[in-house]
Design a protein around this motif. Structure first.
Motif, PDB file in Angstrom:
ATOM      1  N   ALA A  91       0.821  -1.179  -0.045  1.00 45.42           N
ATOM      2  CA  ALA A  91      -0.004   0.047  -0.143  1.00 45.42           C
ATOM      3  C   ALA A  91       0.883   1.315  -0.033  1.00 45.42           C
ATOM      4  CB  ALA A  91      -0.997  -0.088   1.258  1.00 45.42           C
ATOM      5  N   GLU A  92       1.867   1.310   0.715  1.00 45.33           N
ATOM      6  CA  GLU A  92       2.882   2.253   0.537  1.00 45.33           C
ATOM      7  C   GLU A  92       3.515   2.634  -0.764  1.00 45.33           C
ATOM      8  OE1 GLU A  92       5.910   2.118   3.863  1.00 45.33           O
ATOM      9  OE2 GLU A  92       7.403   3.554   2.381  1.00 45.33           O
ATOM     10  N   ARG A  93       3.798   1.498  -1.445  1.00 47.22           N
ATOM     11  CA  ARG A  93       4.368   1.566  -2.695  1.00 47.22           C
ATOM     12  C   ARG A  93       3.246   2.376  -3.705  1.00 47.22           C
ATOM     13  NH1 ARG A  93       7.693  -2.440  -6.832  1.00 47.22           N
ATOM     14  NH2 ARG A  93       7.634  -0.716  -8.436  1.00 47.22           N
ATOM     15  N   PHE A  94       2.075   1.729  -3.609  1.00 47.23           N
ATOM     16  CA  PHE A  94       1.045   2.040  -4.211  1.00 47.23           C
ATOM     17  C   PHE A  94       0.590   3.606  -3.952  1.00 47.23           C
ATOM     18  CE2 PHE A  94      -3.765   2.958  -4.463  1.00 47.23           C
ATOM     19  CZ  PHE A  94      -3.996   2.515  -5.750  1.00 47.23           C
ATOM     20  N   MET A  95       0.740   3.955  -2.788  1.00 51.05           N
ATOM     21  CA  MET A  95       0.302   5.373  -2.463  1.00 51.05           C
ATOM     22  C   MET A  95       1.500   6.540  -2.680  1.00 51.05           C
ATOM     23  SD  MET A  95      -2.832   5.442  -1.259  1.00 51.05           S
ATOM     24  CE  MET A  95      -3.160   7.204  -0.243  1.00 51.05           C
ATOM     25  N   SER A  96       2.672   5.961  -2.341  1.00 47.78           N
ATOM     26  CA  SER A  96       3.978   6.719  -2.671  1.00 47.78           C
ATOM     27  C   SER A  96       4.120   7.132  -4.153  1.00 47.78           C
ATOM     28  CB  SER A  96       5.053   6.449  -1.894  1.00 47.78           C
ATOM     29  OG  SER A  96       5.356   5.024  -2.498  1.00 47.78           O
ATOM     30  N   GLY A  97       3.635   6.038  -5.053  1.00 52.15           N
ATOM     31  CA  GLY A  97       3.891   6.215  -6.414  1.00 52.15           C
ATOM     32  C   GLY A  97       2.870   7.139  -7.248  1.00 52.15           C
ATOM     33  N   LEU A  98       1.650   6.981  -6.490  1.00 54.39           N
ATOM     34  CA  LEU A  98       0.758   7.722  -7.374  1.00 54.39           C
ATOM     35  C   LEU A  98       0.346   9.203  -6.523  1.00 54.39           C
ATOM     36  CD1 LEU A  98      -1.960   4.758  -7.710  1.00 54.39           C
ATOM     37  CD2 LEU A  98      -0.424   5.847  -9.375  1.00 54.39           C
ATOM     38  N   PHE A 102       2.163  12.065  -0.506  1.00 55.02           N
ATOM     39  CA  PHE A 102       2.095  10.768   0.410  1.00 55.02           C
ATOM     40  C   PHE A 102       3.311  10.769   1.193  1.00 55.02           C
ATOM     41  CE2 PHE A 102       2.893   6.592   1.546  1.00 55.02           C
ATOM     42  CZ  PHE A 102       1.352   6.213   2.310  1.00 55.02           C
ATOM     43  N   ASP A 103       3.371  10.693   2.700  1.00 50.81           N
ATOM     44  CA  ASP A 103       4.167  10.693   3.486  1.00 50.81           C
ATOM     45  C   ASP A 103       4.584   9.654   4.057  1.00 50.81           C
ATOM     46  OD1 ASP A 103       6.406  11.338   5.552  1.00 50.81           O
ATOM     47  OD2 ASP A 103       5.239  13.223   6.071  1.00 50.81           O
ATOM     48  N   ALA A 104       5.628   8.806   3.523  1.00 47.49           N
ATOM     49  CA  ALA A 104       5.844   7.480   3.856  1.00 47.49           C
ATOM     50  C   ALA A 104       6.151   7.063   5.355  1.00 47.49           C
ATOM     51  CB  ALA A 104       6.847   6.864   3.116  1.00 47.49           C
ATOM     52  N   VAL A 105       7.167   8.120   5.843  1.00 49.73           N
ATOM     53  CA  VAL A 105       7.158   8.132   7.295  1.00 49.73           C
ATOM     54  C   VAL A 105       6.151   8.297   8.422  1.00 49.73           C
ATOM     55  CG1 VAL A 105       8.774   9.268   9.102  1.00 49.73           C
ATOM     56  CG2 VAL A 105       9.616   9.169   6.576  1.00 49.73           C
ATOM     57  N   ARG A 106       5.131   9.479   7.930  1.00 48.28           N
ATOM     58  CA  ARG A 106       3.876   9.616   8.566  1.00 48.28           C
ATOM     59  C   ARG A 106       3.204   8.299   8.474  1.00 48.28           C
ATOM     60  NH1 ARG A 106      -0.057  14.377   6.984  1.00 48.28           N
ATOM     61  NH2 ARG A 106      -1.593  13.967   8.654  1.00 48.28           N
ATOM     62  N   TYR A 107       3.149   7.591   7.448  1.00 44.79           N
ATOM     63  CA  TYR A 107       2.413   6.356   7.177  1.00 44.79           C
ATOM     64  C   TYR A 107       2.807   5.330   8.017  1.00 44.79           C
ATOM     65  CZ  TYR A 107       0.821   2.175   4.548  1.00 44.79           C
ATOM     66  OH  TYR A 107       0.202   0.815   4.525  1.00 44.79           O
ATOM     67  N   ARG A 108       4.064   5.252   7.912  1.00 46.95           N
ATOM     68  CA  ARG A 108       4.481   3.986   9.121  1.00 46.95           C
ATOM     69  C   ARG A 108       4.135   4.430  10.541  1.00 46.95           C
ATOM     70  NH1 ARG A 108      10.103   4.558   6.309  1.00 46.95           N
ATOM     71  NH2 ARG A 108       9.183   4.165   4.201  1.00 46.95           N
ATOM     72  N   ALA A 135      -4.772   4.982   7.689  1.00 45.33           N
ATOM     73  CA  ALA A 135      -3.351   5.421   7.842  1.00 45.33           C
ATOM     74  C   ALA A 135      -2.986   5.964   6.297  1.00 45.33           C
ATOM     75  CB  ALA A 135      -2.579   4.105   8.144  1.00 45.33           C
ATOM     76  N   MET A 136      -3.634   5.135   5.330  1.00 50.53           N
ATOM     77  CA  MET A 136      -3.043   5.403   3.871  1.00 50.53           C
ATOM     78  C   MET A 136      -3.843   6.751   3.682  1.00 50.53           C
ATOM     79  SD  MET A 136      -4.043   1.640   2.199  1.00 50.53           S
ATOM     80  CE  MET A 136      -3.977   2.334   0.516  1.00 50.53           C
ATOM     81  N   ALA A 137      -4.985   7.122   4.058  1.00 50.98           N
ATOM     82  CA  ALA A 137      -5.780   8.368   3.867  1.00 50.98           C
ATOM     83  C   ALA A 137      -5.050   9.589   4.568  1.00 50.98           C
ATOM     84  CB  ALA A 137      -7.108   8.211   4.267  1.00 50.98           C
ATOM     85  N   LEU A 138      -4.814   9.350   5.892  1.00 53.82           N
ATOM     86  CA  LEU A 138      -4.151  10.304   6.712  1.00 53.82           C
ATOM     87  C   LEU A 138      -2.745  10.709   6.418  1.00 53.82           C
ATOM     88  CD1 LEU A 138      -5.780   9.676  10.153  1.00 53.82           C
ATOM     89  CD2 LEU A 138      -6.613  11.422   8.340  1.00 53.82           C
ATOM     90  N   ALA A 139      -1.943   9.716   5.877  1.00 51.33           N
ATOM     91  CA  ALA A 139      -0.658   9.866   5.534  1.00 51.33           C
ATOM     92  C   ALA A 139      -0.454  10.838   4.235  1.00 51.33           C
ATOM     93  CB  ALA A 139       0.202   8.561   5.090  1.00 51.33           C
ATOM     94  N   ARG A 140      -1.539  11.153   3.628  1.00 52.28           N
ATOM     95  CA  ARG A 140      -1.396  12.207   2.778  1.00 52.28           C
ATOM     96  C   ARG A 140      -1.343  13.580   3.198  1.00 52.28           C
ATOM     97  NH1 ARG A 140      -5.418  11.555  -1.785  1.00 52.28           N
ATOM     98  NH2 ARG A 140      -4.076  13.456  -2.477  1.00 52.28           N
ATOM     99  N   ASP A 141      -0.718  14.594   2.506  1.00 53.47           N
ATOM    100  CA  ASP A 141      -0.599  15.957   3.330  1.00 53.47           C
ATOM    101  C   ASP A 141      -1.525  16.766   2.286  1.00 53.47           C
ATOM    102  OD1 ASP A 141      -0.203  18.227   4.369  1.00 53.47           O
ATOM    103  OD2 ASP A 141       1.750  18.637   3.287  1.00 53.47           O
TER     104      ASP A 141
END
Lengths: 226, 259
Positions: A91-98, A102-108, A135-141
């Motif tokens: 999901a991290e790869r999906f979100m950060s790619g698109l 997307f903040d991967a650190v915040r996501y983790r 987590a996927m939704a909120l990790a976006r700024d």
């Protein structure tokens, strides 16, 4: 103003999804979008997300059409639509790619806070999947979050974790529109309450104003919708 | 580019089992071809060629199922996630198509390789140019003529049907498209046939007759009818153009579709 509905009507065939709705959503608000089943909560959020087009009226997000600004909207749909093979890392790869925001650190961090296990979603409980989607939704700024029933079908402890995260992650330059049936649990979060009944806005009030009248959101919900 | 690569990765994760199974099935077909035994070389070649055509048809069917699984996504809501992502519908369609095309290319090159092996097993040694025509040119000509437009059509059909999911009337555009397509294809095919060989054709297998005549069993085979195969360019370009048009329409529908 982050988002506006100008005299919006959405019909599903002959049935009302939303009727003659005019609303504005400035930044700095957590808005509780409340109502009974079929009252138009999901329709309103989908219209704002650009997943539906209005039958009449105009929906504006960030000054333009929602679909044109979809990259700037954080939408968490009511459907548990994750791919069953997805692990949180996928999901991290999906979100950060698109999504550029997307903040991967915040996501983790959110995965840890929400206690999401690092396994495939098909091996997760409904609550775990719900927390991962959040987590996927909120990790976006982004400045506008549209959260459709993030608490639905989720156990009490998970709901508490989700609400705690919402409080923790919210910033004053953002707006969150949260639809939920868990009114009592979420009411402390709301700055503003929208009560929908049969596709129409039955009450649009600040939570503070309700409280100053000695009413809880739950009491207003019962009074207006019963 | 990063977004396109992510969608391509997503497509790989969604469909790698289909792709791997299809490409892995080449081993099964190789085994099957090896089991064919007939005393007459012509009969043996005929059975093996038939098997190979069956493998090609089955592969095309599997690829259509692989690329057309959008309807299951709409039911499960994943389409909704994808609709909200920043890449345009055209990018989504391109990523889906490219993955299916890559699997198709590998599979049909494998089929071409098996054809080469069949020919080789008769004792006929092909020169490098003829091998390239058999393994690369023929599979890609057939891909361009049949499978590339077929995959585009399948993708367009499923996106078209899924676009009407919310009103529950997806069967209407589906029926219209399934019933209407043969007529359009018939008209288009007639036109392509009409303009064929306006441009110079591609000459393939010019040396095969000479090669057959150099084998020990040449006397058993009547090579009088063996001539070069001249493939017209126009149908290939015409079908590729049709495939691109269908993909553009599919991307446009994706842009317009409601969740």
């Amino acid at each position: 103003m982050l988002a506006k509905l100008d005299d919006v009507t959405k019909l599903y065939g002959k049935n009302d999804g939303l009727r003659d709705c005019t609303l504005a959503f400035p930044k700095g608000e957590v808005v509780g979008v409340l109502g009974l089943n079929g009252s138009g909560k999901s329709t309103m959020l989908k219209l704002l997300a650009g997943l539906l087009f209005p039958t009449a009226g105009r929906v504006t997000v960030f000054g333009g059409a929602p679909r044109a600004n979809r990259a700037r909207i954080g939408y968490l749909g009511e459907n548990d639509a994750l791919y069953t093979w997805m692990k949180p890392a996928d999901a991290e790869r999906f979100m950060s790619g698109l999504y550029d925001d997307f903040d991967a650190v915040r996501y983790r961090e959110l995965l840890d806070v929400l206690a999401v296990p690092r396994r495939k979603t098909k091996a997760m409980s409904k609550g775990e999947r719900g927390r991962m989607r959040l987590a996927m939704a909120l990790a976006r700024d982004v400045k506008l979050y549209l959260l459709d029933e993030p608490l639905a079908g989720i156990d009490l402890l998970s709901r508490e974790k989700i609400l705690t995260s919402l409080v923790r992650e919210w910033h004053t330059d953002e707006a969150i529109l949260l639809s939920t049936h868990e009114v009592a649990e979420a009411e402390s979060l709301f700055d503003r309450v929208l009560l929908l009944r049969e596709g129409r806005v039955a009450l649009d009030a600040s939570a503070e104003a309700l409280r100053s009248e000695g009413k809880s959101v739950v009491a207003a919900f019962r009074e207006v919708l019963s | 580019m990063r977004k396109f690569m992510t969608l391509l990765w997503l497509e790989y994760r969604r469909s790698w089992v289909w792709g791997a199974a299809l490409i892995g099935s080449l081993a099964f077909w190789a085994w099957g071809l090896n089991q064919v035994s007939a005393s007459d070389i012509g009969e043996q070649l005929g059975i093996r060629a038939g098997l190979l055509f069956f493998a090609a048809g089955l592969g095309a069917l599997v690829l259509c199922f692989m690329i057309g699984r959008i309807r299951s996504e709409t039911r499960q809501g994943q389409y909704q996630i994808l609709l909200l992502t920043p890449p345009t519908g055209y990018v989504h369609v391109a990523a889906r198509y490219l993955f299916a095309f890559a699997v198709a290319a590998v599979y049909f090159m494998g089929i071409g390789g098996l054809a080469w092996w069949i020919v080789g097993s008769t004792g006929l040694v092909l020169n490098a140019g003829t091998v390239a025509q058999l393994v690369l040119v023929c599979p890609f000509y057939l891909l361009g003529l049949v499978l590339i437009p077929l995959l585009s059509w399948t993708l367009l059909l499923m996106i078209f049907v899924s676009a009407y999911r919310i009103s529950g009337s997806g069967w209407i555009p589906g029926t219209v498209m399934v019933l209407g397509s043969p007529f359009v294809l018939n008209w288009y095919g007639d036109w392509l046939f009409h303009i064929s060989y306006t441009l110079p054709g591609w000459r393939l297998f010019e040396t095969v007759r000479a090669l057959v005549e150099s084998t020990p069993w040449a006397a058993e085979i009547d090579t009088s009818g063996v001539t070069a195969l001249v493939l017209p360019q126009e149908p290939l370009w015409g079908m590729l153009l049709l495939a691109v048009v269908m993909l553009v329409i599919a991307g446009r529908i994706w842009q317009e579709v409601e969740g």
